[in-house]
Design an enzyme around this catalytic site. Structure first.
Site, PDB file in Angstrom:
ATOM      1  N   ASP A   1      42.363  37.891  28.286  1.00  0.00           N
ATOM      2  CA  ASP A   1      43.591  37.106  28.139  1.00  0.00           C
ATOM      3  C   ASP A   1      43.507  36.236  26.892  1.00  0.00           C
ATOM      4  O   ASP A   1      44.475  35.551  26.538  1.00  0.00           O
ATOM      5  CB  ASP A   1      43.788  36.195  29.356  1.00  0.00           C
ATOM      6  CG  ASP A   1      42.723  35.111  29.410  1.00  0.00           C
ATOM      7  OD1 ASP A   1      41.520  35.455  29.403  1.00  0.00           O
ATOM      8  OD2 ASP A   1      43.071  33.923  29.436  1.00  0.00           O
TER       9      ASP A   1
ATOM     10  N   GLU B   1      42.381  38.470  35.918  1.00  0.00           N
ATOM     11  CA  GLU B   1      43.608  39.129  35.465  1.00  0.00           C
ATOM     12  C   GLU B   1      44.771  38.812  36.399  1.00  0.00           C
ATOM     13  O   GLU B   1      45.893  38.536  35.942  1.00  0.00           O
ATOM     14  CB  GLU B   1      43.387  40.635  35.387  1.00  0.00           C
ATOM     15  CG  GLU B   1      44.534  41.414  34.771  1.00  0.00           C
ATOM     16  CD  GLU B   1      44.177  42.865  34.549  1.00  0.00           C
ATOM     17  OE1 GLU B   1      45.078  43.626  34.140  1.00  0.00           O
ATOM     18  OE2 GLU B   1      43.009  43.249  34.776  1.00  0.00           O
TER      19      GLU B   1
ATOM     20  N   THR C   1      41.193  42.563  37.567  1.00  0.00           N
ATOM     21  CA  THR C   1      40.115  41.675  37.980  1.00  0.00           C
ATOM     22  C   THR C   1      40.724  40.431  38.619  1.00  0.00           C
ATOM     23  O   THR C   1      41.943  40.224  38.587  1.00  0.00           O
ATOM     24  CB  THR C   1      39.264  41.235  36.777  1.00  0.00           C
ATOM     25  OG1 THR C   1      39.997  40.290  35.997  1.00  0.00           O
ATOM     26  CG2 THR C   1      38.893  42.428  35.900  1.00  0.00           C
TER      27      THR C   1
ATOM     28  N   ASP D   1      33.362  35.813  28.548  1.00  0.00           N
ATOM     29  CA  ASP D   1      33.378  34.450  28.013  1.00  0.00           C
ATOM     30  C   ASP D   1      33.671  34.520  26.517  1.00  0.00           C
ATOM     31  O   ASP D   1      32.968  35.214  25.783  1.00  0.00           O
ATOM     32  CB  ASP D   1      32.018  33.801  28.253  1.00  0.00           C
ATOM     33  CG  ASP D   1      32.022  32.299  27.997  1.00  0.00           C
ATOM     34  OD1 ASP D   1      32.738  31.850  27.071  1.00  0.00           O
ATOM     35  OD2 ASP D   1      31.308  31.575  28.714  1.00  0.00           O
TER      36      ASP D   1
END
Length: 214
Positions: free
Chosen positions: A154, A194, A191, A118
């Site tokens: 990201d 991802e 993940t 987060d």
């Protein structure tokens, strides 16, 4: 992110003690006994739905993995993955990462993975970021000499913040990528986030940060 309430999650987690460690503080300093071997122990802080930790364990049977996730409604999906995969080298902890030192002894962990944490973008929430200095101190205490953090996101803002945080703390930065999926990095395990973000053409940022002061 709004989490869907799963009132049955707690009971299900308790039904699989071979995967979900109910009293992890009792294993502090004894995780190799829990796994029944002397393989390195790697932890993922914020394991989410468990795709990364499960696939890493499948690809590296000589490493023990522990996925740490605060939310029952999320970690129960990681449990479903493990039940299906039947991997002996993965455990799950439904605990708060701020309490890591209650569950791991000094120099008991070989590596820390932080994946798509987060970003907590507001300045007043800086201390909640998993790359804030107080977390870096926690990781340092439980990591072996020369231990590493492997970080992927990201979020460009969080990545830039984390690079500064790592540098200020004195970590050595290596294998830094500003666009992981267009780099020559091999063996990347994705993940869920991802896969979602990269499918939209978003950049994935990655860095390995190594502690130098032990």
């Amino acid at each position: 992110m709004r989490l869907r309430n799963k009132p049955w999650a707690s009971e299900k987690l308790s039904e699989y003690p071979q995967y979900v460690v109910a009293e992890p503080q009792e294993q502090k300093g004894k995780w190799n006994e829990e796994f029944g071997n002397n393989h390195p122990i790697h932890i993922e802080v914020g394991t989410g739905k468990g795709q990364f930790v499960t696939e890493m364990a499948r690809a590296n049977p000589d490493v023990n993995y522990i996925g740490i996730e605060l939310y029952e409604s999320v970690i129960v999906t990681a449990l479903d993955r493990l039940i299906e995969a039947e991997l002996p080298n993965v455990k799950l902890l439904n605990v708060d990462a701020r309490d890591l030192k209650e569950y791991f002894a000094d120099e008991e962990v070989g590596r820390v993975y932080l994946n798509f944490s987060d970003p907590w973008p507001k300045n007043r929430h800086e201390k909640r970021r998993l790359t804030f200095e107080s977390f870096l101190k926690l990781y340092e205490d439980i990591l072996i000499k020369g231990g590493e953090i492997h970080f992927k996101t990201d979020n460009q803002g969080l990545f830039e913040y984390s690079l500064k945080s790592f540098s200020w703390y004195g970590l050595h930065l290596k294998f830094l990528s500003l666009d992981l999926h267009k780099s020559d990095f091999e063996g990347n395990i994705m993940t869920e986030y991802e896969e979602k973000f990269s499918a939209k053409g978003q950049r994935i940022y990655r860095v390995e940060a190594q502690y130098q002061n032990k």
